[in-house]
Design an enzyme around this catalytic site. Structure first.
Site, short mmCIF file in Angstrom:
data_model
loop_
_atom_site.label_atom_id
_atom_site.label_comp_id
_atom_site.label_asym_id
_atom_site.label_seq_id
_atom_site.Cartn_x
_atom_site.Cartn_y
_atom_site.Cartn_z
N TYR A 148 0.94 -1.21 0.03
CA TYR A 148 0.10 0.06 0.04
C TYR A 148 0.91 1.48 0.04
O TYR A 148 2.09 1.14 0.57
CB TYR A 148 -0.95 -0.12 1.25
CG TYR A 148 -0.56 0.08 2.46
CD1 TYR A 148 0.19 0.76 3.11
CD2 TYR A 148 -0.85 -1.35 3.10
CE1 TYR A 148 0.57 0.84 4.52
CE2 TYR A 148 -0.38 -1.36 4.58
CZ TYR A 148 0.08 -0.29 5.37
OH TYR A 148 0.54 -0.46 6.57
N CYS A 149 0.26 2.20 -0.61
CA CYS A 149 1.02 3.63 -0.76
C CYS A 149 2.74 3.35 -1.45
O CYS A 149 3.44 3.68 -0.88
CB CYS A 149 1.29 4.48 0.58
SG CYS A 149 1.74 6.07 0.39
N PRO A 150 2.49 2.74 -2.57
CA PRO A 150 3.79 2.21 -3.17
C PRO A 150 4.79 3.60 -3.39
O PRO A 150 4.08 4.46 -3.95
CB PRO A 150 3.40 1.31 -4.33
CG PRO A 150 2.25 1.90 -4.78
CD PRO A 150 1.22 2.19 -3.25
#
Length: 280
Positions: A148-150
């Site tokens: 997540y949130c790469p």
């Protein structure tokens, strides 16, 4: 990395610890605090600041997350799981904060030629590598697909992400912020975000790319290091590094003259959240 190290070696570090305030400490207050400190540091009224903070059961959304086609269904799901949610004022997408996630902010002045964005990221990456230099590990900074949130400064060990970095620039101050998953299950946190996107997107095509979260690519430091490391252990490592790289450490909270600024930024971020979430 020499330039990054220069950023970490400050003549004075002002240390503000908000890691043990508890569940009533709201994440909106944290982002308003960093904005306040950006202005104080950027205008020369404060030396560089190192701040530590923890928030319980909170999902921090990015602005792009508020454009999800079925956002309200996603938010309802988060509430059912016992999580609050806010929209942050720095970049990125949804992340999980809880009592096992330590956040660190380095607030630095943009002096002389300014702080190149990658230099700010490199400084935080170097800080974390130095803090855990006694372990025989390689901490990489590269995008972990499926997290997540790469981003290009995802921090990982053996291909598993445990931290993400963001930046906020305001009034010639730069806040470099990191969340470190210290304890608990990284994959369980990722599963929560995977389901949030499932509810909020429902397979619909969107202009913006939202991550296809794969829980198995995310972990916590305790899991990756194979030892029960705690938030307090990491705090001690952080303080040890500051002590070794500063002429002086000044511990405390916001100064009286900073409280008016704080209220200004706090009201601003509350208004911003209302704007993004009140249509839901």
């Amino acid at each position: 990395m020499d330039e990054a190290l220069q950023l970490l070696r400050q003549p004075k570090w002002r240390w503000i610890d908000q890691s043990a305030i508890g569940p009533h400490f709201h994440a909106l207050q944290s982002f308003a605090t960093d904005d306040t400190l950006c202005e104080s540091v950027g205008t020369g009224k404060s030396p560089a600041v190192a701040r530590s903070w923890v928030h319980h059961q909170t999902i921090v959304l990015g602005i792009q997350d508020t454009r999800l086609p079925y956002l309200q269904e996603g938010l309802n799901f988060l509430e059912q799981q016992g999580y609050k949610y806010i929209v942050r004022n720095s970049g990125g997408l949804a992340v999980v904060l809880d009592e096992g996630v330590l956040n660190l902010s380095l607030i630095l002045p943009e002096v002389e030629k300014g702080i190149d964005i990658n230099r700010g990221y490199d400084a935080m990456w170097l800080l974390i590598k130095k803090m855990f230099s006694d372990f025989d590990i390689e901490i990489e900074a590269r995008e972990i697909v499926g997290s997540y949130c790469p981003g290009s400064y995802d921090l990982s060990i053996g291909g598993k992400k445990f931290a993400g970095i963001s930046q906020r620039r305001l009034k010639r101050g730069v806040a470099v912020q990191i969340y470190l998953c210290v304890t608990g299950s990284g994959s369980e946190r990722a599963e929560l975000i995977r389901q949030f996107y499932q509810y909020a997107k429902q397979g619909q095509e969107t202009k913006f790319f939202y991550p296809d979260v794969q829980p198995e690519v995310m972990s916590s430091l305790s899991e990756l290091l194979g030892t029960p490391i705690t938030v307090q252990d990491v705090m001690l490592r952080f303080l040890t590094f500051l002590n070794q790289n500063s002429g002086e450490i000044l511990a405390g909270q916001l100064l009286p003259e900073e409280y008016d600024l704080f209220h200004h930024y706090y009201e601003r971020i509350i208004e911003r959240n209302s704007k993004f979430l009140d249509s839901e």
